[in-house]
Scaffold this motif. Structure first.
Motif, PDB file in Angstrom:
ATOM      1  N   THR A   1       0.835  -1.194   0.000  1.00  0.00           N
ATOM      2  CA  THR A   1       0.000   0.000   0.000  1.00  0.00           C
ATOM      3  C   THR A   1       0.875   1.251   0.000  1.00  0.00           C
ATOM      4  OG1 THR A   1      -1.588  -1.252   1.306  1.00  0.00           O
ATOM      5  CG2 THR A   1      -1.910   1.119   1.210  1.00  0.00           C
TER       6      THR A   1
ATOM      7  N   SER B   1      -8.491   5.796  -5.108  1.00  0.00           N
ATOM      8  CA  SER B   1      -8.378   4.527  -4.394  1.00  0.00           C
ATOM      9  C   SER B   1      -9.681   4.229  -3.654  1.00  0.00           C
ATOM     10  CB  SER B   1      -7.196   4.559  -3.430  1.00  0.00           C
ATOM     11  OG  SER B   1      -7.271   5.701  -2.618  1.00  0.00           O
TER      12      SER B   1
ATOM     13  N   ASP C   1      -6.869  -1.569  -3.395  1.00  0.00           N
ATOM     14  CA  ASP C   1      -6.128  -2.230  -2.320  1.00  0.00           C
ATOM     15  C   ASP C   1      -6.967  -3.419  -1.858  1.00  0.00           C
ATOM     16  OD1 ASP C   1      -4.154  -2.656  -0.539  1.00  0.00           O
ATOM     17  OD2 ASP C   1      -4.502  -0.859   0.669  1.00  0.00           O
TER      18      ASP C   1
END
Ligand SMILES: Nc1ncnc2c1ncn2[C@@H]1O[C@H](COP(=O)(O)OP(=O)(O)OP(=O)(O)O)[C@@H](O)[C@H]1O
Ligand SMILES: [Mg+2]
Length: 505
Positions: free
Chosen positions: A227, A272, A305
């Motif tokens: 990340t 994201s 993610d």
């Protein structure tokens, strides 16, 4: 008296002209026709109060306003300004001959303040193409619209200012685009690669990905820095070119997302969304056909993610935009298409516990659990990801170096190399519309841009046989090798470029 004014409706990122005809005659009543939605119908109250704030009034007469074309639904509060001007001109309270060649949009507050509108850049582009000479827009919206050549854009903050502008039209200078490159994205918003310890292979892979716009999947144990490294990416991506900046700003403007004062976006978007995101929030759509995350990431990065945690359907909808670079939203009430050419960056653990293939820790997952976890990402999606990377845990020696003050290469240094490679690609694809990077070379163009010399061909043949690679894998390796060669400034694709590209599969 009959007066015409011009407004605009946006459908997707395309704008359409809305002609507003106002007629004031003897009698009493207020008619607003031409398929206005309830927000437009409510404008009567806003307009009359705002107009009183500048010392004028909506006359107690028979007022008929028609919004054409009548078959398109007019939505939102942004028509307040053209409606107010048309009524004031039709009741001869103001002299506004320029209304016939000017586009006006803006929402009015009760005290006469003008509020920003969505899609101003698309409106200005369309207005210019239709031969309209000027736009009057709320100042925030005017900042992006004024980059359009061939049309004068005026930014206003209050109805009183609009009336002054209209009365003495042509005296005030039009707004000029703010060319300072800074768009408010601060260095502090994303970490620098200098803070990443070790991870040489992953850093290199992300550099290659950024240089050629390739999709990346990072898989590795918890705390390896997946990340962290993905969040460093904005720092190594080159700024948007002028054409890309216009494309991306149009989408952000339609979505009504807050941007800096500069007008055009300069940095590449980095989106994201969390894995609880709904399919519609990713693809776009909903009641007002707004763009989704994949379109907001146009010309930038979409970072997913914990990829396996995303619902299966959300991942499958990415397949078509990943291939075509656009998404078509088709509903009963509308059909729109949004650009969605993004670099997909994803990260995941190799198994539910996260420690499969870990050099020192034992994985506690059963074979079945691992398979189920990995199966959440379909083969076709994986197939669209050029770089599949195993991220190893950080070495202790890298994490705690012998001497203090030892840092890796900074984002600024990597970015210079990436920019150089992108420059080569810009030259290469200068006469191909829609292709900006090597990742998007079409299969039929591969022989032209990725031709191999004799030794490289031989090497590739052996590798294909040894690793049993598919035709699609071959094409992906060629594109990646092209990027690696560009990073080195090499015109020919050599064996070492191919070897590095193969290793990313
Ligand atoms: N290579 C590295 N160099 C410096 N710091 C690191 C590195 N890797 C991880 N860290 C530190 O560890 C923290 C956690 O890393 P990160 O969140 O990137 O792990 P991850 O690989 O995404 O793990 P998970 O699989 O649990 O999501 C980071 O915020 C960073 O401070
Ligand atoms: Mg993580």
């Amino acid at each position: 008296m009959l007066v015409k004014a011009y407004g605009s409706a946006v459908c997707g990122i395309e704008a359409i002209t809305v002609t507003i005809e106002a007629n004031v005659s003897n009698g009493i009543n207020f008619y607003l026709v031409g398929l206005p939605d309830s927000a437009v119908r409510e404008s009567q109250q806003r307009i009359s109060t705002a107009v009183e704030a500048v010392g004028l009034r909506i006359p107690c007469k028979r007022i008929v306003i028609n919004m054409a074309p009548a078959d398109i639904r007019k939505e939102g509060s942004a028509y307040d300004l053209p409606l107010a001007l048309a009524v004031l001109a039709a009741s001869e309270q103001i002299q506004a001959p320029m209304l016939g060649t000017t586009l006006c949009m803006g929402e009015l507050a009760l005290d006469g303040t003008v509020r920003p509108v969505r899609g101003a850049l698309s409106m200005a582009l369309h207005a210019r193409d239709c031969g309209i000479k000027a736009c009057i827009l709320p100042l925030e919206s005017a900042r992006e619209a004024c980059v359009v050549d061939g049309i004068d854009v005026y930014g206003v903050t209050h109805l009183a200012q609009v009336l002054d502008l209209v009365e003495g039209f042509g005296e005030e200078p039009a707004l000029k685009p703010d060319l300072s490159q800074n768009d408010g994205l601060l260095q502090a918003d994303y970490p620098d690669f200098a803070q990443v310890r070790g991870q040489a292979q992953a850093r290199r892979a992300l550099e290659v990905a950024a240089a050629g716009g390739h999709n990346v999947l990072m898989s590795g144990p918890p705390g390896a820095g997946k990340t962290f490294m993905a969040r460093c990416l904005p720092g190594i991506l080159p700024p948007l070119t002028q054409a890309e900046a216009v494309e991306t700003t149009r989408i952000w403007s339609v979505a009504g997302l807050p941007r800096s004062e500069a007008g055009l976006m300069r940095s590449r978007p980095f989106r994201s969304p969390h894995h609880t995101a709904s399919v519609v929030s990713l693809t776009g759509g909903g009641a007002s056909a707004l763009p989704g995350e994949i379109s907001l990431a146009h010309n930038g990065v979409l970072y997913l993610d914990e990829l396996p945690e995303f619902p299966g359907r959300a991942l499958e909808v990415l397949r078509q935009p990943l291939e075509d670079g656009t998404i078509q939203l088709s509903r009963v009430r509308y059909k729109v298409s949004y650009p969605a050419r993004f670099m997909l960056v994803a990260s995941m653990n190799p198994c539910p516990c996260g420690y499969r293939d870990h050099p020192s820790r034992e994985c506690i997952c059963t074979e079945y659990q691992v398979q189920r976890y990995r199966n959440r990402i379909s083969g076709p999606l994986l197939d669209r990801i050029d770089i599949q990377l195993q991220v190893k845990p950080v070495e202790v020696d890298d994490l705690i170096p012998e001497r203090t003050g030892v840092f890796g290469e900074s984002s600024a240094v990597i970015r210079r190399r990436v920019e150089k490679a992108r420059e080569i690609q810009r030259e290469r694809f200068s006469h191909f519309e829609g292709i900006h990077t090597n990742a998007h070379i079409k299969v039929d163009q591969l022989p032209l841009y990725c031709s191999l010399q004799k030794e490289s061909r031989l090497f590739m043949k052996q590798a294909m046989r040894r690793l049993d690679l598919s035709a699609r894998a071959y094409h992906r390796i060629l594109r990646l090798a092209r990027t690696i060669a560009d990073l080195e400034g090499s015109a020919a694709i050599e064996i070492q470029h191919l070897a590095e590209a193969i290793q990313y599969r």
